[in-house]
Design an enzyme around this catalytic site. Sequence first.
Site, PDB file in Angstrom:
ATOM      1  N   THR A  87       0.799  -1.230   0.000  1.00 20.58           N
ATOM      2  CA  THR A  87       0.000   0.000   0.000  1.00 20.58           C
ATOM      3  C   THR A  87       0.833   1.282   0.000  1.00 20.58           C
ATOM      4  OG1 THR A  87      -0.101   0.027   2.435  1.00 20.58           O
ATOM      5  CG2 THR A  87      -1.841  -1.181   1.271  1.00 20.58           C
ATOM      6  N   SER A  88       2.146   1.204  -0.066  1.00 21.20           N
ATOM      7  CA  SER A  88       2.962   2.398   0.140  1.00 21.20           C
ATOM      8  C   SER A  88       2.895   3.408  -1.005  1.00 21.20           C
ATOM      9  CB  SER A  88       4.425   2.019   0.395  1.00 21.20           C
ATOM     10  OG  SER A  88       5.088   1.689  -0.800  1.00 21.20           O
ATOM     11  N   MET A  89       2.312   3.015  -2.156  1.00 20.13           N
ATOM     12  CA  MET A  89       2.178   3.960  -3.273  1.00 20.13           C
ATOM     13  C   MET A  89       0.731   4.369  -3.512  1.00 20.13           C
ATOM     14  SD  MET A  89       4.896   5.225  -4.537  1.00 20.13           S
ATOM     15  CE  MET A  89       4.272   5.868  -6.095  1.00 20.13           C
ATOM     16  N   LYS A 124       8.827   3.555  -5.798  1.00 20.21           N
ATOM     17  CA  LYS A 124       8.688   4.815  -5.066  1.00 20.21           C
ATOM     18  C   LYS A 124       8.761   5.967  -6.071  1.00 20.21           C
ATOM     19  CE  LYS A 124       8.965   2.563  -1.095  1.00 20.21           C
ATOM     20  NZ  LYS A 124       7.797   2.376  -0.209  1.00 20.21           N
TER      21      LYS A 124
END
Length: 219
Positions: A87-89, A124
């Site tokens: 879920t980091s993006m 990222k």
Amino acid sequence: MHWKITSYIQDCFTNKAKRRKAFAVLDVLSVLVISVVALQLMQPTIAMSSELICTIPEHSHSDSCYSSKLSCGMEESEEHVFQIKGTSMEPTMNDGDIVVAVKTTSFKQGEVVGFYFNNKLLLKRVIATQGDWVEIDEDGNVTVNGTLLYEPYVTEKSLGISDIQYPYQVPDNSVFVLGDHRAESVDSRSSMIGCIAADEIVGRVIFKVWPFRDMGPVD
């Protein structure tokens, strides 16, 4: 979705850089259906045999992805198909999304890139390049070389997991990267990852192909 694709096609007629990017995408469209099926239905096989093996634990704050390398017809062209895990993006890319990346040796602020970290592949966004000075305040506002960044891809700002000293200067031949989901992402704000060397970057993400309702260029 339709207006985004139509606008992108129109831009390709007048913008040489976008036209080259469009040709790269078109070059892999003929194999994307096979890639989507492979990534959706044969993930265990790909995870064991693909060039990049992604094994970040389920509860890690960093995303990983399954990767399938494509050998296509374009001269000096190398494409990868990635399936997002994590879920980091978010909200730019969500768990299960499938995107296309192309190999490049130059990177600009705002681009999304894939890179190696501990034999895993993470995605990222480039925030700053070599020589730039980065500062992030307690509210998560990002300043590069004294200018506050406009970040429409971030829905909620956060200082996140950060243990480096600000202002921070990006080393030579490296980029400073952040995940769009600032509260969850582990990225260059953490000394565990730090800045990413250019030779560790696999490619620049240019196009989302799954889910079909979100198909279009990655901004």
